[in-house]
Design a protein around this motif. Structure first.
Motif, short mmCIF file in Angstrom:
data_model
loop_
_atom_site.label_atom_id
_atom_site.label_comp_id
_atom_site.label_asym_id
_atom_site.label_seq_id
_atom_site.Cartn_x
_atom_site.Cartn_y
_atom_site.Cartn_z
N UNK A 120 0.64 -1.14 -0.01
CA UNK A 120 0.00 0.08 0.09
C UNK A 120 0.85 1.24 0.06
N UNK A 121 0.56 2.45 -0.84
CA UNK A 121 1.33 3.46 -0.89
C UNK A 121 1.16 4.34 0.27
N UNK A 122 1.88 5.36 0.46
CA UNK A 122 1.89 6.40 1.70
C UNK A 122 0.38 6.89 1.96
N UNK A 123 -0.05 7.44 1.07
CA UNK A 123 -1.14 7.81 1.05
C UNK A 123 -2.75 7.17 1.13
N UNK A 124 -2.27 5.70 0.97
CA UNK A 124 -3.27 4.74 0.98
C UNK A 124 -4.41 4.99 -0.07
N UNK A 125 -3.84 5.30 -1.44
CA UNK A 125 -4.61 5.38 -2.44
C UNK A 125 -4.55 4.35 -3.47
N UNK A 126 -3.53 3.43 -3.36
CA UNK A 126 -3.09 2.45 -4.26
C UNK A 126 -2.52 1.16 -3.40
N UNK A 127 -3.09 0.12 -3.77
CA UNK A 127 -3.02 -1.15 -3.37
C UNK A 127 -2.41 -2.12 -4.34
N UNK A 128 -1.41 -2.98 -4.08
CA UNK A 128 -1.20 -4.13 -4.82
C UNK A 128 -1.16 -5.51 -4.08
N UNK A 129 -1.75 -6.44 -4.44
CA UNK A 129 -2.08 -7.84 -3.91
C UNK A 129 -1.52 -8.59 -4.67
N UNK A 130 -0.72 -9.96 -4.09
CA UNK A 130 -0.27 -10.98 -4.94
C UNK A 130 -1.04 -12.25 -3.99
N UNK A 131 -1.67 -13.01 -4.67
CA UNK A 131 -2.58 -13.96 -4.24
C UNK A 131 -2.24 -15.22 -4.79
N UNK A 132 -2.44 -16.33 -4.18
CA UNK A 132 -2.02 -17.80 -4.54
C UNK A 132 -3.07 -18.12 -5.56
#
Length: 220
Positions: A120-132
């Motif tokens: 998650x970036x600093x200002x909580x506007x972008x998120x990247x998730x890696x799932x199985x």
């Protein structure tokens, strides 16, 4: 000269006549009951079902962290034939035609996500998730939609059913139906659909929490 004495035919004893008459009455009675030619007999001697099962016991509780994202419905026609060597099918052998219907779920195990899989970036506007990657659950045969179309059995097999604790058992065709359903699920697009649905669910959830950019990837 002596004249041979003709033996008179033996008369049936009285008790034998009573037994024979009783057997005849029972045969006619049950034949009428089976063929429903005697009205009211079926209702009079109908069977009743009583459930005397004990209470279900909770053996264990298991936490589930997977997200069931897709479910496939399958149907297979199983034609299972068992032959005996050196014996004709009429003497020894079985053939069962069985329609098996069941479901297979595809899921993503969210419990395997580690700290490094979420960014998650600093200002909580972008998120990247890696799932199985999505996986397939065990096939579940539906007894309400599965049934035997026909059963052919040899003479020895029919006699064996009389002394069996589970006559006309269908375990073999049921196991075969489950295996075929599982193989069909592997060749389907269930896992791809599950990953697509999981991505859509997470994107919608995170965007509702204020994230403007959401990226979901899958890996082993």
């Amino acid at each position: 000269m002596t004249t041979p004495v003709k033996r008179l035919p033996r008369r049936m004893p009285g008790w034998a006549k009573v037994v024979a008459a009783l057997v005849l009455v029972l045969v006619v009675f049950f034949a009428g009951l089976r063929l429903s030619v005697i009205p009211g007999l079926k209702d009079l001697f109908g069977t009743e079902t009583h459930d005397r099962s004990g209470p279900a016991l909770l053996k264990s509780i298991q936490d589930i962290s997977r997200y069931d994202a897709a479910s496939g419905n399958f149907q297979v026609v199983v034609d299972l034939e068992k032959d005996a060597k050196l014996l004709p099918d009429a003497i020894r052998g079985t053939r069962t035609l069985y329609v098996g219907a069941g479901t297979v779920d595809a899921y993503v195990d969210l419990g395997k996500i580690g700290e490094n899989d979420v960014k998650v970036n600093g200002d909580r506007t972008s998120a990247t998730l890696r799932l199985p990657h999505a996986r397939l659950g065990k096939p579940a045969l539906d007894p309400d939609r599965s049934y035997a179309v026909s059963k052919q059995r040899g003479l020895f097999d029919r006699l064996g059913d009389l002394f069996s604790d589970n006559p006309n058992g269908e375990q073999a065709v049921q196991k075969l139906a489950v295996r075929h359903i599982g193989d069909a699920a592997k060749e389907s697009e269930l896992t791809a659909r599950a990953e697509s649905n999981t991505t859509g669910m997470l994107e919608g959830l995170l965007r509702s929490l204020g994230f403007k950019e959401v990226r979901v990837t899958y890996g082993s």
